[in-house]
Design a protein around this motif. Structure first.
Motif, PDB file in Angstrom:
ATOM      1  N   PRO A  73       0.798  -1.055  -0.031  1.00  0.00           N
ATOM      2  CA  PRO A  73      -0.002  -0.093  -0.183  1.00  0.00           C
ATOM      3  C   PRO A  73       0.798   1.128  -0.080  1.00  0.00           C
ATOM      4  O   PRO A  73       1.766   1.175   0.692  1.00  0.00           O
ATOM      5  CB  PRO A  73      -0.773  -0.161   1.501  1.00  0.00           C
ATOM      6  N   TRP A  74       0.521   2.432  -0.589  1.00  0.00           N
ATOM      7  CA  TRP A  74       0.977   3.589  -0.982  1.00  0.00           C
ATOM      8  C   TRP A  74       2.081   3.565  -1.939  1.00  0.00           C
ATOM      9  O   TRP A  74       2.121   4.375  -2.804  1.00  0.00           O
ATOM     10  CB  TRP A  74       1.279   4.402   0.237  1.00  0.00           C
ATOM     11  N   VAL A  75       2.925   2.466  -2.114  1.00  0.00           N
ATOM     12  CA  VAL A  75       3.958   2.098  -3.062  1.00  0.00           C
ATOM     13  C   VAL A  75       3.044   1.903  -4.455  1.00  0.00           C
ATOM     14  O   VAL A  75       3.381   2.404  -5.398  1.00  0.00           O
ATOM     15  CB  VAL A  75       5.009   1.135  -2.697  1.00  0.00           C
ATOM     16  N   ASP A  76       2.005   1.114  -4.110  1.00  0.00           N
ATOM     17  CA  ASP A  76       1.036   1.079  -5.543  1.00  0.00           C
ATOM     18  C   ASP A  76       0.466   2.319  -5.804  1.00  0.00           C
ATOM     19  O   ASP A  76       0.582   2.512  -7.253  1.00  0.00           O
ATOM     20  CB  ASP A  76       0.034   0.241  -5.086  1.00  0.00           C
ATOM     21  N   ASN A  77       0.152   3.281  -5.024  1.00  0.00           N
ATOM     22  CA  ASN A  77      -0.311   4.521  -5.637  1.00  0.00           C
ATOM     23  C   ASN A  77       0.852   5.336  -6.336  1.00  0.00           C
ATOM     24  O   ASN A  77       0.627   5.993  -7.389  1.00  0.00           O
ATOM     25  CB  ASN A  77      -0.741   5.456  -4.506  1.00  0.00           C
ATOM     26  N   LEU A  78       2.141   5.427  -5.710  1.00  0.00           N
ATOM     27  CA  LEU A  78       3.158   6.059  -6.524  1.00  0.00           C
ATOM     28  C   LEU A  78       3.607   5.233  -7.685  1.00  0.00           C
ATOM     29  O   LEU A  78       3.660   6.031  -8.715  1.00  0.00           O
ATOM     30  CB  LEU A  78       4.373   5.587  -5.424  1.00  0.00           C
ATOM     31  N   GLY A  88      -9.275   3.923  -9.145  1.00  0.00           N
ATOM     32  CA  GLY A  88      -9.777   2.810  -8.340  1.00  0.00           C
ATOM     33  C   GLY A  88      -9.040   2.510  -7.272  1.00  0.00           C
ATOM     34  O   GLY A  88      -9.536   2.353  -6.092  1.00  0.00           O
ATOM     35  N   ARG A  89      -7.603   2.644  -7.422  1.00  0.00           N
ATOM     36  CA  ARG A  89      -6.717   2.444  -6.275  1.00  0.00           C
ATOM     37  C   ARG A  89      -6.668   3.538  -5.383  1.00  0.00           C
ATOM     38  O   ARG A  89      -6.909   3.466  -4.212  1.00  0.00           O
ATOM     39  CB  ARG A  89      -5.291   2.262  -6.833  1.00  0.00           C
ATOM     40  N   VAL A  90      -6.953   4.792  -5.805  1.00  0.00           N
ATOM     41  CA  VAL A  90      -7.086   5.899  -5.057  1.00  0.00           C
ATOM     42  C   VAL A  90      -8.383   5.751  -4.212  1.00  0.00           C
ATOM     43  O   VAL A  90      -8.267   5.993  -2.833  1.00  0.00           O
ATOM     44  CB  VAL A  90      -7.044   7.249  -5.726  1.00  0.00           C
ATOM     45  N   THR A 149     -10.555   4.990   1.089  1.00  0.00           N
ATOM     46  CA  THR A 149     -11.747   4.693   1.771  1.00  0.00           C
ATOM     47  C   THR A 149     -11.397   3.435   2.715  1.00  0.00           C
ATOM     48  O   THR A 149     -12.117   3.188   3.843  1.00  0.00           O
ATOM     49  CB  THR A 149     -12.921   3.803   1.074  1.00  0.00           C
ATOM     50  N   THR A 150     -10.142   2.820   2.425  1.00  0.00           N
ATOM     51  CA  THR A 150      -9.706   1.720   3.347  1.00  0.00           C
ATOM     52  C   THR A 150      -8.499   1.823   4.047  1.00  0.00           C
ATOM     53  O   THR A 150      -8.086   0.879   4.751  1.00  0.00           O
ATOM     54  CB  THR A 150      -9.865   0.285   2.648  1.00  0.00           C
ATOM     55  N   GLY A 151      -7.956   2.896   3.850  1.00  0.00           N
ATOM     56  CA  GLY A 151      -6.671   3.318   4.354  1.00  0.00           C
ATOM     57  C   GLY A 151      -5.588   2.257   3.504  1.00  0.00           C
ATOM     58  O   GLY A 151      -4.562   1.913   4.126  1.00  0.00           O
ATOM     59  N   GLY A 152      -5.771   1.823   2.436  1.00  0.00           N
ATOM     60  CA  GLY A 152      -4.887   0.921   1.754  1.00  0.00           C
ATOM     61  C   GLY A 152      -5.045  -0.611   2.053  1.00  0.00           C
ATOM     62  O   GLY A 152      -4.392  -1.421   1.436  1.00  0.00           O
ATOM     63  N   LEU A 153      -6.070  -0.997   3.198  1.00  0.00           N
ATOM     64  CA  LEU A 153      -6.186  -2.360   3.502  1.00  0.00           C
ATOM     65  C   LEU A 153      -6.583  -3.205   2.377  1.00  0.00           C
ATOM     66  O   LEU A 153      -6.439  -4.372   2.281  1.00  0.00           O
ATOM     67  CB  LEU A 153      -7.006  -2.425   4.751  1.00  0.00           C
ATOM     68  N   ASN A 159      -6.082  -2.611  -1.003  1.00  0.00           N
ATOM     69  CA  ASN A 159      -5.455  -2.349  -1.975  1.00  0.00           C
ATOM     70  C   ASN A 159      -4.601  -3.897  -2.501  1.00  0.00           C
ATOM     71  O   ASN A 159      -4.491  -3.825  -3.493  1.00  0.00           O
ATOM     72  CB  ASN A 159      -4.083  -1.463  -1.871  1.00  0.00           C
ATOM     73  N   PRO A 160      -4.311  -4.810  -1.540  1.00  0.00           N
ATOM     74  CA  PRO A 160      -3.625  -6.000  -2.059  1.00  0.00           C
ATOM     75  C   PRO A 160      -4.940  -6.643  -2.835  1.00  0.00           C
ATOM     76  O   PRO A 160      -4.456  -7.278  -3.921  1.00  0.00           O
ATOM     77  CB  PRO A 160      -3.386  -6.679  -0.989  1.00  0.00           C
ATOM     78  N   MET A 161      -6.011  -6.636  -2.348  1.00  0.00           N
ATOM     79  CA  MET A 161      -7.061  -7.329  -3.161  1.00  0.00           C
ATOM     80  C   MET A 161      -7.215  -6.809  -4.573  1.00  0.00           C
ATOM     81  O   MET A 161      -7.425  -7.412  -5.625  1.00  0.00           O
ATOM     82  CB  MET A 161      -8.427  -7.155  -2.539  1.00  0.00           C
ATOM     83  N   VAL A 162      -7.312  -5.444  -4.656  1.00  0.00           N
ATOM     84  CA  VAL A 162      -7.293  -4.650  -5.993  1.00  0.00           C
ATOM     85  C   VAL A 162      -6.207  -4.996  -6.823  1.00  0.00           C
ATOM     86  O   VAL A 162      -6.221  -5.693  -7.987  1.00  0.00           O
ATOM     87  CB  VAL A 162      -7.248  -3.213  -5.643  1.00  0.00           C
ATOM     88  N   SER A 163      -5.016  -5.058  -6.160  1.00  0.00           N
ATOM     89  CA  SER A 163      -3.815  -5.552  -7.004  1.00  0.00           C
ATOM     90  C   SER A 163      -3.865  -6.920  -7.480  1.00  0.00           C
ATOM     91  O   SER A 163      -3.478  -7.296  -8.691  1.00  0.00           O
ATOM     92  CB  SER A 163      -2.468  -5.379  -6.115  1.00  0.00           C
ATOM     93  N   THR A 164      -4.460  -7.929  -6.502  1.00  0.00           N
ATOM     94  CA  THR A 164      -4.629  -9.228  -7.172  1.00  0.00           C
ATOM     95  C   THR A 164      -5.662  -9.251  -8.225  1.00  0.00           C
ATOM     96  O   THR A 164      -5.490  -9.939  -9.498  1.00  0.00           O
ATOM     97  CB  THR A 164      -5.271 -10.133  -5.890  1.00  0.00           C
ATOM     98  N   LEU A 165      -6.830  -8.745  -8.140  1.00  0.00           N
ATOM     99  CA  LEU A 165      -7.668  -8.548  -9.383  1.00  0.00           C
ATOM    100  C   LEU A 165      -7.111  -7.832 -10.614  1.00  0.00           C
ATOM    101  O   LEU A 165      -7.245  -8.438 -11.631  1.00  0.00           O
ATOM    102  CB  LEU A 165      -8.920  -7.562  -8.867  1.00  0.00           C
TER     103      LEU A 165
END
Length: 190
Positions: free
Chosen positions: A71-76, A127-129, A134-138, A140-146
């Protein structure tokens, strides 16, 4: 236009769409396909099927896949990947399109390849933002997997079933457009 040309365009669009989810994965898959003789690339792009390109793109793919789970690295990464997606989407399209005039090839590559990759990467980044805020990045790993799973499926379909890949790209773009229409502020007419 021959069926070989149409199939090569479908391959390029499918890989460009995958670039919108993961920049290096489709390039690595294209490198693998060229290295093992599954796809023949345009003469100027034969280098992508070399062992050196295969290794470099393989390492880049692994690093990119793992980095998106932080999380956060993915946004970067997303902020850097939007312009890279446009370039990579254009590149995969140029490298795969067969038997067309260079002006037509580059026009298709910029519009269909770069445009598709950028549209999908932009929607993915947005979508990642939303997920991060909304989840504080929690989540994001599910979004990344998808996203990674979608990139793998569309990339694989692009190489082995380009017509199916084109159908998947259309479904993805329709989905993105429908979400955009729902979220777009409504203008009230007087």
């Amino acid at each position: 236009m021959t069926s070989e040309t149409i199939i090569s365009i479908f391959l390029g669009v499918g890989l460009a769409a995958s670039v919108g989810f993961r920049v290096f994965l489709p390039l690595f898959a294209l490198s693998l396909a060229a290295y093992f003789g599954v796809w023949e690339l345009n003469q100027n792009w034969v280098w992508i099927g070399s062992l050196a390109a295969l290794i470099v793109l393989g390492v880049a793919t692994l690093v990119e896949l793992m980095a998106y789970f932080i999380p956060w690295v993915d946004n970067l990464l997303d902020s850097m990947a939007i312009p890279l997606a446009a370039i990579a989407g254009t590149a995969v399209m140029v490298s795969t399109v067969a038997n067309l005039d260079p002006v037509v090839t580059w026009s298709l590559a910029i519009i269909a390849g770069g445009g598709t990759a950028t549209a999908i990467k932009g929607a993915s980044a947005a979508g990642r933002v939303v997920s991060t805020t909304t989840t504080g990045g929690l989540a994001n790993p599910m979004v990344s997997t998808l996203e990674s799973g979608t990139a793998i499926v569309v990339t694989t379909a692009s190489i082995f079933a380009p017509i199916l890949a084109m159908v998947l790209v259309i479904i993805i773009l329709v989905f993105i457009f429908s979400i955009y229409r729902k979220l777009r502020p409504r203008i009230k007419h007087k």
